[in-house]
Design a protein around this motif. Sequence first.
Motif, short mmCIF file in Angstrom:
data_model
loop_
_atom_site.label_atom_id
_atom_site.label_comp_id
_atom_site.label_asym_id
_atom_site.label_seq_id
_atom_site.Cartn_x
_atom_site.Cartn_y
_atom_site.Cartn_z
N GLY A 137 10.09 -32.84 -5.33
CA GLY A 137 11.48 -32.84 -5.78
C GLY A 137 12.44 -33.18 -4.66
N VAL A 138 12.19 -32.63 -3.47
CA VAL A 138 13.04 -32.94 -2.32
C VAL A 138 12.99 -34.44 -2.01
N MET A 139 11.78 -34.99 -2.05
CA MET A 139 11.64 -36.43 -1.77
C MET A 139 12.36 -37.25 -2.83
N GLU A 140 12.27 -36.85 -4.08
CA GLU A 140 12.93 -37.59 -5.15
C GLU A 140 14.44 -37.57 -4.97
N ARG A 141 14.98 -36.42 -4.56
CA ARG A 141 16.42 -36.32 -4.36
C ARG A 141 16.87 -37.09 -3.12
N SER A 142 16.09 -36.99 -2.05
CA SER A 142 16.49 -37.58 -0.78
C SER A 142 16.35 -39.09 -0.76
N ILE A 143 15.28 -39.58 -1.39
CA ILE A 143 15.02 -41.02 -1.36
C ILE A 143 15.51 -41.70 -2.63
N GLY A 144 15.46 -40.96 -3.74
CA GLY A 144 15.79 -41.57 -5.02
C GLY A 144 17.18 -41.27 -5.53
N GLY A 145 18.02 -40.62 -4.71
CA GLY A 145 19.37 -40.31 -5.16
C GLY A 145 20.34 -41.45 -4.93
N TRP A 146 21.63 -41.17 -5.23
CA TRP A 146 22.67 -42.18 -5.03
C TRP A 146 23.30 -42.06 -3.65
N TRP A 147 23.87 -40.89 -3.36
CA TRP A 147 24.71 -40.78 -2.17
C TRP A 147 23.93 -40.46 -0.90
N GLU A 148 22.90 -39.63 -1.00
CA GLU A 148 22.20 -39.21 0.21
C GLU A 148 21.60 -40.39 0.99
N PRO A 149 20.77 -41.23 0.35
CA PRO A 149 20.17 -42.33 1.12
C PRO A 149 21.18 -43.36 1.58
N THR A 150 22.20 -43.65 0.76
CA THR A 150 23.18 -44.66 1.16
C THR A 150 24.03 -44.18 2.33
N THR A 151 24.44 -42.91 2.30
CA THR A 151 25.24 -42.36 3.40
C THR A 151 24.43 -42.32 4.69
N ALA A 152 23.19 -41.85 4.60
CA ALA A 152 22.35 -41.76 5.80
C ALA A 152 22.06 -43.15 6.37
N THR A 153 21.82 -44.12 5.50
CA THR A 153 21.57 -45.48 5.97
C THR A 153 22.79 -46.04 6.68
N ALA A 154 23.97 -45.81 6.11
CA ALA A 154 25.21 -46.28 6.74
C ALA A 154 25.40 -45.66 8.11
N MET A 155 25.08 -44.38 8.25
CA MET A 155 25.22 -43.71 9.54
C MET A 155 24.28 -44.32 10.58
N VAL A 156 23.07 -44.66 10.17
CA VAL A 156 22.11 -45.28 11.10
C VAL A 156 22.60 -46.66 11.53
N ILE A 157 23.15 -47.42 10.60
CA ILE A 157 23.67 -48.75 10.94
C ILE A 157 24.82 -48.63 11.92
N LEU A 158 25.73 -47.69 11.70
CA LEU A 158 26.86 -47.50 12.61
C LEU A 158 26.37 -47.07 14.00
N LEU A 159 25.34 -46.24 14.06
CA LEU A 159 24.76 -45.84 15.34
C LEU A 159 24.19 -47.06 16.06
N ASN A 160 23.51 -47.94 15.32
CA ASN A 160 22.98 -49.17 15.92
C ASN A 160 24.10 -50.05 16.46
N ILE A 161 25.18 -50.17 15.71
CA ILE A 161 26.32 -50.96 16.17
C ILE A 161 26.86 -50.41 17.48
N PHE A 162 27.03 -49.09 17.56
CA PHE A 162 27.54 -48.46 18.78
C PHE A 162 26.65 -48.76 19.98
N ILE A 163 25.33 -48.65 19.78
CA ILE A 163 24.39 -48.88 20.88
C ILE A 163 24.39 -50.35 21.30
N LEU A 164 24.33 -51.25 20.34
CA LEU A 164 24.17 -52.67 20.63
C LEU A 164 25.42 -53.30 21.21
#
Length: 450
Positions: A137-164
């Motif tokens: 259930g945790v995996m379904e919510r974390s990977i299969g939800g709307w906001w959680e995966p999109t928000t986390a992915t955006a944060m990772v991209i912004l972190l990459n931008i800062f580093i690069l």
Amino acid sequence: MAKKTEFATKVGLVAATVGSAIGLGNVWRFPAETQENGGAAFLILYVACVFLLGVPVMLGEFVLGRGGRGDSVSVYKRLSPGSGWWIVGALGIIASYLITIFYMVVAGWTLEYLVQSLNGTLYAPTAPEALHTHFSGVMERSIGGWWEPTTATAMVILLNIFILIRGVQKGIEKLSNILMPLLFLILIGLFIVAMTLPGAGEGLEFFLKPDFSKITPEVVVNALGQTFFSLSLGMGILVTYASYYPIGTNLPRTSITVALLSLLVALLMGGLIFPAVMTFGLQEEGLQGATLIFMTLPEVFSQMHLPWLWSALFFLLLLVAAITSTVSLAEVSIAFLVDRFGMGRRNAVLTALLPMLALSPVCALSMGPLSGITLLDMNIFELLDTFATNILLPVVSIGTCLYVGWFGPKRLLHSQLSNRGTLHSPLTGTITFILRWIAPILIAAILLVN
């Protein structure tokens, strides 16, 4: 022409290159491949492939990068002006960009689980018999939800931008100098803990005691495929990073160091995972990709003392591996924009990564709310993964081998391996033979099987 950016130190150079190679291929893919292909028999084949094939192909990419002193396209244009070989480099850039997109998504999932481990929500009180359902259930919510995966992915991209944006020395090299030692410290610590578990002996026997009857042509091809994926071959990364190598860098020594450290991570991961899943009888639940990382291992940690601590350390380890991978993958496109279009560093980073703020969340949602959108019976995430890793990487690797072995400047390989005659390079003939004959045939076998 402006002076080419270079890594500042030998330690930083190795750390950055190792960081580019040590990623999800070692942590995510290696345990699954080992389990599916006979355990220790696969491991022995993998080790042989790393040194007999992986290192020569890695050297081929190093030679291209430092010899051409440019991005994956520019090296061909500078070394063979007017030829069409630059298309091989362009395919490498496309492959790296597609892989970056779904790596950003996986890094986002990892960030979610790290946060849930630290705040305690991953290990809400659950009866032992309901653990599997809970983590599913945790995996379904974390990977299969709307906001959680999109928000986390955006944060990772912004972190990459800062580093690069900070550049090669202050961004990539500094990051690698910090994160690579951290990765090894965490991994060694978790490995030691795994060795104390009751099932450690059984797990290590599966991992280290070979049954050669398990070896089949398919297993050999799978070992070859794992070698290319785990060493980041065919992605343009090593060509790009080698263009930042100072002229005095010993390429053969660097390739061996990178291969050994990459192999060490794979061995430590196997020594961590197999004893753990054997101890708690979870080996039949599957060690494949997301199931292993986001269901099986959290269930293992839940049955240990201080589960949140071990879980947080593991997902921090995975996040470190994912970030070093996404940074190196993104740098391939950034170097292309800088070299070919004369963009400033900041503009190149934003041009390459801002579109991912739209593309990567769509890729993430394809595992959940948008899973009904398919092409060739695959969702967007699976399609990107399959096309990039199963088709583009082998094609680019074959092209690299043929160019360096047959069609590039005649003295290119010897000149670069010997640092223009200042180093003794006794294996140049052997490397040439492998790149001309052995590697293209074996990589073509991977392509045909896939």
